[in-house]
Design a protein around this motif. Sequence first.
Motif, PDB file in Angstrom:
ATOM      1  N   MET A 465       1.281   4.341   2.113  1.00 36.66           N
ATOM      2  CA  MET A 465       1.298   3.956   3.531  1.00 36.66           C
ATOM      3  C   MET A 465       0.685   5.103   4.413  1.00 36.66           C
ATOM      4  O   MET A 465       0.490   4.982   5.756  1.00 36.66           O
ATOM      5  N   ASN A 466       0.490   6.215   3.882  1.00 34.24           N
ATOM      6  CA  ASN A 466       0.093   7.479   4.564  1.00 34.24           C
ATOM      7  C   ASN A 466      -1.563   7.557   4.568  1.00 34.24           C
ATOM      8  O   ASN A 466      -1.758   7.936   3.193  1.00 34.24           O
ATOM      9  N   GLY A 467      -2.134   7.219   5.437  1.00 37.86           N
ATOM     10  CA  GLY A 467      -3.643   7.005   5.446  1.00 37.86           C
ATOM     11  C   GLY A 467      -4.185   8.586   5.196  1.00 37.86           C
ATOM     12  O   GLY A 467      -5.418   8.632   4.473  1.00 37.86           O
ATOM     13  N   LYS A 468      -3.512   9.729   5.183  1.00 41.31           N
ATOM     14  CA  LYS A 468      -4.371  10.934   4.938  1.00 41.31           C
ATOM     15  C   LYS A 468      -4.444  11.014   3.520  1.00 41.31           C
ATOM     16  O   LYS A 468      -5.054  11.900   2.968  1.00 41.31           O
ATOM     17  N   VAL A 469      -3.261  10.330   2.238  1.00 41.54           N
ATOM     18  CA  VAL A 469      -3.489  10.411   1.117  1.00 41.54           C
ATOM     19  C   VAL A 469      -3.430   9.305   0.350  1.00 41.54           C
ATOM     20  O   VAL A 469      -3.672   9.266  -0.919  1.00 41.54           O
ATOM     21  N   ALA A 470      -3.621   8.136   1.077  1.00 42.69           N
ATOM     22  CA  ALA A 470      -3.598   6.911   0.365  1.00 42.69           C
ATOM     23  C   ALA A 470      -4.870   6.835  -0.587  1.00 42.69           C
ATOM     24  O   ALA A 470      -4.834   6.044  -1.569  1.00 42.69           O
ATOM     25  N   HIS A 471      -5.865   7.436  -0.413  1.00 46.62           N
ATOM     26  CA  HIS A 471      -7.079   7.492  -1.221  1.00 46.62           C
ATOM     27  C   HIS A 471      -6.723   7.936  -2.826  1.00 46.62           C
ATOM     28  O   HIS A 471      -7.460   7.664  -3.618  1.00 46.62           O
ATOM     29  N   LEU A 472      -5.704   8.659  -2.881  1.00 46.60           N
ATOM     30  CA  LEU A 472      -5.045   9.115  -4.159  1.00 46.60           C
ATOM     31  C   LEU A 472      -4.570   7.911  -4.925  1.00 46.60           C
ATOM     32  O   LEU A 472      -4.359   8.227  -6.227  1.00 46.60           O
ATOM     33  N   TYR A 473      -4.184   6.912  -4.190  1.00 42.47           N
ATOM     34  CA  TYR A 473      -3.351   5.815  -4.840  1.00 42.47           C
ATOM     35  C   TYR A 473      -4.612   4.939  -5.450  1.00 42.47           C
ATOM     36  O   TYR A 473      -4.947   4.296  -4.912  1.00 42.47           O
ATOM     37  N   SER A 474      -4.334   5.061  -6.909  1.00 39.03           N
ATOM     38  CA  SER A 474      -5.086   4.144  -7.663  1.00 39.03           C
ATOM     39  C   SER A 474      -4.570   3.661  -8.958  1.00 39.03           C
ATOM     40  O   SER A 474      -3.987   4.576  -9.585  1.00 39.03           O
ATOM     41  N   GLN A 475      -4.965   2.503  -9.071  1.00 38.98           N
ATOM     42  CA  GLN A 475      -4.432   1.917 -10.518  1.00 38.98           C
ATOM     43  C   GLN A 475      -5.402   2.310 -11.543  1.00 38.98           C
ATOM     44  O   GLN A 475      -5.070   1.755 -12.770  1.00 38.98           O
ATOM     45  N   TYR A 476      -6.382   2.710 -11.107  1.00 41.26           N
ATOM     46  CA  TYR A 476      -7.659   3.233 -12.019  1.00 41.26           C
ATOM     47  C   TYR A 476      -7.340   4.786 -12.910  1.00 41.26           C
ATOM     48  O   TYR A 476      -8.188   5.167 -13.608  1.00 41.26           O
ATOM     49  N   ASP A 477      -6.444   5.387 -12.111  1.00 45.19           N
ATOM     50  CA  ASP A 477      -6.222   6.589 -12.517  1.00 45.19           C
ATOM     51  C   ASP A 477      -6.047   7.088 -14.072  1.00 45.19           C
ATOM     52  O   ASP A 477      -5.018   6.142 -14.468  1.00 45.19           O
ATOM     53  N   PRO A 478      -6.684   7.830 -14.852  1.00 46.10           N
ATOM     54  CA  PRO A 478      -6.161   7.958 -16.132  1.00 46.10           C
ATOM     55  C   PRO A 478      -5.005   8.356 -16.439  1.00 46.10           C
ATOM     56  O   PRO A 478      -4.295   8.008 -17.320  1.00 46.10           O
ATOM     57  N   ALA A 479      -4.162   9.042 -15.510  1.00 42.18           N
ATOM     58  CA  ALA A 479      -2.916   9.296 -15.667  1.00 42.18           C
ATOM     59  C   ALA A 479      -2.022   8.152 -15.801  1.00 42.18           C
ATOM     60  O   ALA A 479      -1.104   7.995 -16.786  1.00 42.18           O
ATOM     61  N   VAL A 480      -2.162   7.396 -14.951  1.00 47.21           N
ATOM     62  CA  VAL A 480      -1.539   5.983 -14.589  1.00 47.21           C
ATOM     63  C   VAL A 480      -1.720   5.164 -16.175  1.00 47.21           C
ATOM     64  O   VAL A 480      -0.671   4.578 -16.648  1.00 47.21           O
ATOM     65  N   LEU A 481      -2.868   4.916 -16.263  1.00 40.60           N
ATOM     66  CA  LEU A 481      -3.288   4.234 -17.600  1.00 40.60           C
ATOM     67  C   LEU A 481      -2.747   4.840 -18.826  1.00 40.60           C
ATOM     68  O   LEU A 481      -2.296   4.123 -19.729  1.00 40.60           O
ATOM     69  N   ARG A 482      -2.658   6.207 -18.947  1.00 41.01           N
ATOM     70  CA  ARG A 482      -2.029   6.996 -20.064  1.00 41.01           C
ATOM     71  C   ARG A 482      -0.491   6.705 -20.303  1.00 41.01           C
ATOM     72  O   ARG A 482       0.031   6.170 -21.237  1.00 41.01           O
ATOM     73  N   PHE A 483       0.118   6.467 -19.188  1.00 45.79           N
ATOM     74  CA  PHE A 483       1.681   6.052 -19.039  1.00 45.79           C
ATOM     75  C   PHE A 483       1.639   4.657 -19.465  1.00 45.79           C
ATOM     76  O   PHE A 483       2.722   4.404 -20.292  1.00 45.79           O
ATOM     77  N   VAL A 484       1.011   3.763 -18.956  1.00 49.12           N
ATOM     78  CA  VAL A 484       1.046   2.391 -19.277  1.00 49.12           C
ATOM     79  C   VAL A 484       0.795   2.242 -20.941  1.00 49.12           C
ATOM     80  O   VAL A 484       1.756   1.608 -21.488  1.00 49.12           O
TER      81      VAL A 484
END
Length: 567
Positions: A465-484
């Motif tokens: 919800m923070n516009g300054k950092v929202a661009h870092l929120y991504s379901q395509y990030d390799p870290a997230v996919l590796r956790f899944v």
Amino acid sequence: MKTLKGTPISSGIAIGSVFVKKIDTKAIEFTKADNTIEEKQRFHNSRNLAIEQVEGIYKEMLQTKGKEEAAIFEAHIEMLNDVEFISSVESTIETSACNAEWAIKTVRDSFVELFEALDDEYMRERAMDIKDISNRILKILSGNDSKDSFRFKQPVIVVADDLAPSDTAQMDPEFVLGIINETGGPTSHAAIIARMLGIPFVVCPDITSRVQMGQMLAFDGETGNIELEVTEQVHKEYEARQDAFRFKKGQLEQLRGTKAITVDGYEVALAGNIGAPQDADKVLQQDGSSIGLFRTEFLYMNRDTAPDEEEQFKAYKEVALKMEGNPVIIRTLDIGGDKEVNYLEIKKEDNPFLGYRAIRLCLDRISFWKVQLRALLRASKFGNIHIMYPMIVSMEELYQAKRILEEVKTELRNEGIEFKEAIPVGMMMETPAAALMADVFAQEVDFFSIGTNDLIQYTMAVDRMNGKVAHLYSQYDPAVLRFVKKIVESAHQNGIPAGICGEAAADEKLLPVWVGLGVDELSMSPVSILNTRGRIQGLIKSDCEELVTKILALKTSAEVEEYLKRV
């Protein structure tokens, strides 16, 4: 050619003449009330008339559209009768010695601010419902409560700045070719009604200042593209898109009764996310196989006291019966963080998402939580209920939660109350801690459900919800996919299923990744089920597994997303 990019809400193609509808911006002014009793009576008289009007809409929707569509306005009637809403208006009139209009506006704005500040999209969209009922009362008080604002004699595209659910309900798909609104999201009731009516819908801020009454316009409800200049070429292109959309819709309807099975025989269960018992109807209507996430916190919100055991039992039983033996995964209370409940008197925290919330609150207020567990166990005898704990981050928490559940089972046995002894118990996988310990947790539960919304937030340390950092929120990030990947592998190594219940579950670009990783269930907004089924039926699991190997070798979310676009 002038093209705007809006947010797609309801699919479909619209080509036609614009009808601009803007809300009355006349400011509501504070007036000193000589007689507060009279002002309170004015409020109640207008509220009672508002209830009559909404009851009329409810009955019309029930007769012409169905129970599911009408349920939205049943909720509006409940809001108009809500004790907190009524007492807040009365209290404002009394303490401020003001006119009824000012009191309603003050309470409306307060409630709207509260809901719009929530991180959960479903709850943020409820702010529009508060606006709708409040504005209806205000219109009645002003004498400007026309019921025919959206009754048209010729086909139009409605362009509005603040469309309410009741506005959408008045619309006839024969005359409303499409809707472009300046506010809202996919879970707003206006959007839900538009989808039910089959009306294309796009959200585009400031659109009312860019168009004129009677102007020709075309837009695509699937891509969000809006054409402000409809040349002959654009007209032909959009007519061709209309034909293609109708053909695709017909194909999706043919998928009813089939399963989400890949070309080489791998099946993925497709379930629906719900927030209230009546939402189960939407899952069934869209041919979903089960309920993958019942968010029980909505039973606790927007009220003065917690729901008692009997009220909760009836809600859980209703869903279990509707699903007729199909799995119903019910998440225990996930309150705190962005979801405030005043009667729980939770102190304000500097970092609420890292604080006193979800399972942490329940394990601290055991007697309070036991009410929910008793209701869940009692309802288990009426269907295939699964219990799921939210935000478990340590084995100690899981042990304690399981211990409390066993205590409740013992209490019910001693009271001679029946329940399903072997009720499945699972946990949300939504933190890096849970993901890293997935192999250990998998030995203690019956299933995993990956909440991608929070998993992304906590993995990337991002407030979306923070516009300054929202661009870092991504379901395509390799870290997230590796956790899944780690979560799914740990589940399967221990013989339990792993599903996904976050917004990424229905992401078309990620579906090959989920299949390649071997995800067992995808739970999503009901409207996405048929489309997801069709997409999975065209995949080959062995190809998806090769894709996963390539994807996990990439270094950035941008690289992953770009690669998936080409698949």
